[in-house]
Design a protein around this motif. Sequence first.
Motif, mmCIF file in Angstrom:
data_model
loop_
_atom_site.group_PDB
_atom_site.id
_atom_site.type_symbol
_atom_site.label_atom_id
_atom_site.label_comp_id
_atom_site.label_asym_id
_atom_site.label_seq_id
_atom_site.Cartn_x
_atom_site.Cartn_y
_atom_site.Cartn_z
ATOM 1 N N GLY A 73 -3.067 19.525 -1.738
ATOM 2 C CA GLY A 73 -2.050 18.704 -2.392
ATOM 3 C C GLY A 73 -0.649 19.256 -2.350
ATOM 4 O O GLY A 73 0.242 18.737 -3.036
ATOM 5 N N LYS A 74 -0.405 20.289 -1.539
ATOM 6 C CA LYS A 74 0.937 20.878 -1.483
ATOM 7 C C LYS A 74 1.963 19.890 -0.951
ATOM 8 O O LYS A 74 3.066 19.781 -1.488
ATOM 9 N N LEU A 99 -2.057 21.855 -8.958
ATOM 10 C CA LEU A 99 -2.729 21.197 -7.848
ATOM 11 C C LEU A 99 -4.238 21.264 -8.078
ATOM 12 O O LEU A 99 -4.740 22.195 -8.706
ATOM 13 N N GLY A 100 -4.948 20.294 -7.533
ATOM 14 C CA GLY A 100 -6.370 20.175 -7.818
ATOM 15 C C GLY A 100 -6.583 19.314 -9.049
ATOM 16 O O GLY A 100 -5.642 19.005 -9.783
ATOM 17 N N GLY A 123 -6.098 11.673 2.506
ATOM 18 C CA GLY A 123 -5.152 11.978 3.578
ATOM 19 C C GLY A 123 -3.746 11.476 3.351
ATOM 20 O O GLY A 123 -2.882 11.647 4.218
ATOM 21 N N ILE A 124 -3.467 10.860 2.212
ATOM 22 C CA ILE A 124 -2.124 10.342 1.917
ATOM 23 C C ILE A 124 -1.288 11.460 1.299
ATOM 24 O O ILE A 124 -1.632 11.991 0.246
ATOM 25 N N GLN A 125 -0.178 11.805 1.939
ATOM 26 C CA GLN A 125 0.649 12.918 1.476
ATOM 27 C C GLN A 125 2.018 12.483 0.987
ATOM 28 O O GLN A 125 2.799 13.318 0.531
ATOM 29 N N GLU A 126 2.324 11.195 1.081
ATOM 30 C CA GLU A 126 3.618 10.689 0.640
ATOM 31 C C GLU A 126 3.479 9.985 -0.706
ATOM 32 O O GLU A 126 2.705 9.039 -0.845
ATOM 33 N N PHE A 127 4.239 10.435 -1.684
ATOM 34 C CA PHE A 127 4.179 9.875 -3.021
ATOM 35 C C PHE A 127 4.509 8.381 -3.013
ATOM 36 O O PHE A 127 3.834 7.586 -3.689
ATOM 37 N N GLN A 128 5.491 7.973 -2.245
ATOM 38 C CA GLN A 128 5.855 6.559 -2.199
ATOM 39 C C GLN A 128 4.706 5.704 -1.675
ATOM 40 O O GLN A 128 4.465 4.596 -2.171
ATOM 41 N N ASN A 173 -11.568 20.786 -5.883
ATOM 42 C CA ASN A 173 -10.905 20.603 -4.600
ATOM 43 C C ASN A 173 -10.580 19.122 -4.445
ATOM 44 O O ASN A 173 -11.488 18.287 -4.395
ATOM 45 N N PRO A 174 -9.300 18.739 -4.372
ATOM 46 C CA PRO A 174 -8.961 17.312 -4.338
ATOM 47 C C PRO A 174 -9.424 16.613 -3.074
ATOM 48 O O PRO A 174 -9.856 15.455 -3.121
#
Length: 587
Positions: free
Chosen positions: A57-58, A240-241, A17-22, A291-292
Motif C-alpha cells: 500500500g505504499k 499500512l495494512g 492492484g489499484i494504486q491511485e486514490f482517485q 497483508n492487504p
Amino acid sequence: MNNMQGDAVCLKPLPVGIQEFQDIVDENFVYVDKTQAIHELLRVKCPYFLARPRRFGKSLLISTLEALLQGRRELFEGLWIAGEGRWDWSKKYPVIRLDMSLIPRDTPEELKEGLGAFMRKIIRKHKLAVDLGQHPATLLQETIEELGHSNQVVVLIDEYDKPLVDHLGGDTQEERAEKLEIAKRNRDVLRDFYTVLKGMSSHLRLVFVTGVSKFAKVSIFSGLNNLADLTLSKQAASLLGYTQQELERDFAPHLQQLAHENGKTVPEILKQIKQWYNGFRFSSLPAQVYNPFSTLLLLQEREFRSHWFQTATPTFLVRLIKRSHDLQPAEIAGAKVKETSFDSYELHKLTHNLLPLMAQTGYLTIADYDAARRTYTLDYPNQEVREGFLENLMESYSHLSKGRASTDLDRLTDALTQDDLPQFFTVLRSVLAGVPYELHIPLEKYYQSLFYLIHTLLGFSAHTEVRTNTGRIDAVIELKQHTYVFEFKLEAGRVTPHNQLTKDLNTAGQLKDPTNQAERAAELADSHKKLAQAALQQITHKQYHAKYLGKGKPVTVVGAVFTVNDMQGRPVRQATAWVSETIKEPT
C-alpha cells in the motif's frame, strides 16, 4: 443460497492492484480509511521515510498524500479527514511525485538520463523558466525554487530503492559482483539527485520517501539529517495494512460471502484468514496488520493460497542465507536482533544484517520486543510467508524443481507416518543426489539445514541441534504417533574437489579395475555401517532420547552417515548408511 448469490452482485468492488486514490473514489472501490493517521503525521512539518514490504500500500499512500495536499476535497467526502475543521482545504501545494519504478535503471547512465527526463516533464507541465539542459539535480533544485514562489512544495518519492534492489543477487560470484557495482553507482546517482533537498527546507511543505528497505538510506539521504524514519515508529504501526477492526468493518459483506461459500461461520472464516495473512507487526506496539494484497485477492478469488508470496520470490535473500556462515534456516524463526541493527544496511554487507533485512522486506516480522534490552524477536508473520519462504529454501538447498520437491516431500511424509525408515532413506538419497558437488559449505550445517527444511515443510515438529544436559542432538522429528532422534556422522568436513577425488581414485586404481572397485565398495560399506553404529551409540550413551520418553509413543533413535561418493567419476552427496533402534519405555 440464492439470496446470497444475489447479494454478491451488489458487493462493492475490491481495489486489487489499484494504486491511485482517485481511481478508488471514482470507481467506488472499497477503501480502508487511513486519513486520521495521515492527518497525525502531517500536523508537523517534517520529512519522512517509511519502509514497508512490496505490495503493502505504499503507492496508494503516496497517491492519497498527493490528492490531500493538492486540496482535492471532493475525493475525501465521507472520510475522517473531511470532518469539520480537520483539514485546511484552502491550502493547495504543488506536488513533485517521483515513482522510481517508472525510471529506467539498468545502468547509472540510464538512471541519470531517466531522472533528467522526469524533471523536464515536470518543468514543461508547469511551464517553468528553467534551462532543460542542466544536470538532473540542478533541474530538481530550480523546479522547487520556481514552484515555491507562490507556495511551499511537496516532494513524494515512491520505491526510492528500486534502482538498488533490482541489482542484488546473481547466479555466480562474477554476476553478483557486476550487479553490486551497478547498484553502488546507482546509489551515487540517487545521492547526487537528492542532496539538493538538504538546503531547501524553507521551500518544502513535505518530503515523503517510501521503499521496501533501508538500503543505504543514510548514505543516499545524507543531506536530509532530519529525515524522520517511520519504519519502526509506533505512529505508523498500522498506517499500512489492515487491522482486525478494519477488516471486519470495511469488508463485512465480502467476509459473509466467503464464509458462505466455504460452509463456515464468519468467526470461523476470520480465524482462517488470520492464520494465513495476519501477523505483520512494525513497531514495539503489539499491533498486527493483515497483508492487504493477499487479503484483497482472497476476498476476490475466494481461495486461500499464497497470493502475495507468488508475485515475487525472494531469490536474493535465499542466496544470501545459503552463503552465510552465521545463519542457518533453523535459526531464523525466533531469532533476536538489536534495534540498532535495523539502521546499518550497506549494499556490500547484506549478509551481516540478513534478519533485519528479512523483516523489512516482509519475510519476517516482529514477534516480541524487549524494551529493557531494546531487542526484537523475529518470526514468520503467517502461514503464507512461512510456507512460501521455506519452500524456496528447500528448492534452493535440494536443487529440486518445485514439482519434484513437492512429490518427494509427500513420499517422505508417507514413509515417516508408516514408520518405514528404509523408504525414508531411499527418498532422502534421491533428494541429496541432485545437490551439486561444487557447493562449498560445511557438510554438517548443510545436512542439518536440508533436514530441517524437509521436515518442517512436512508439517512435523522438526528441530536441529537440540540442547540436552549431556550434549546436542543433531535432529529430532516429533510426530503424533512417533518420535525420531537423529545423530549424523560425516566422512569429511567439506566436499572433496572433483579433480582431487578423481586423482586419488585413479591412483588407487578404483576407476579402472572392477575387482578393486567391488573390494573398495565393500570396505566403504562396512566402515560406514560402523560409523552409523557409533552415531547410534552416542545417542544411547548420552541419553539424548531420554527427554522424549514417557509421552505414550515410541522413540526411535537413528544413526546416519552422510558422505561424498564417486559415481562414474563424479562425486555426489549420499546418505550411505544408517542404523536404528526403538527405545522401550522404562517399566
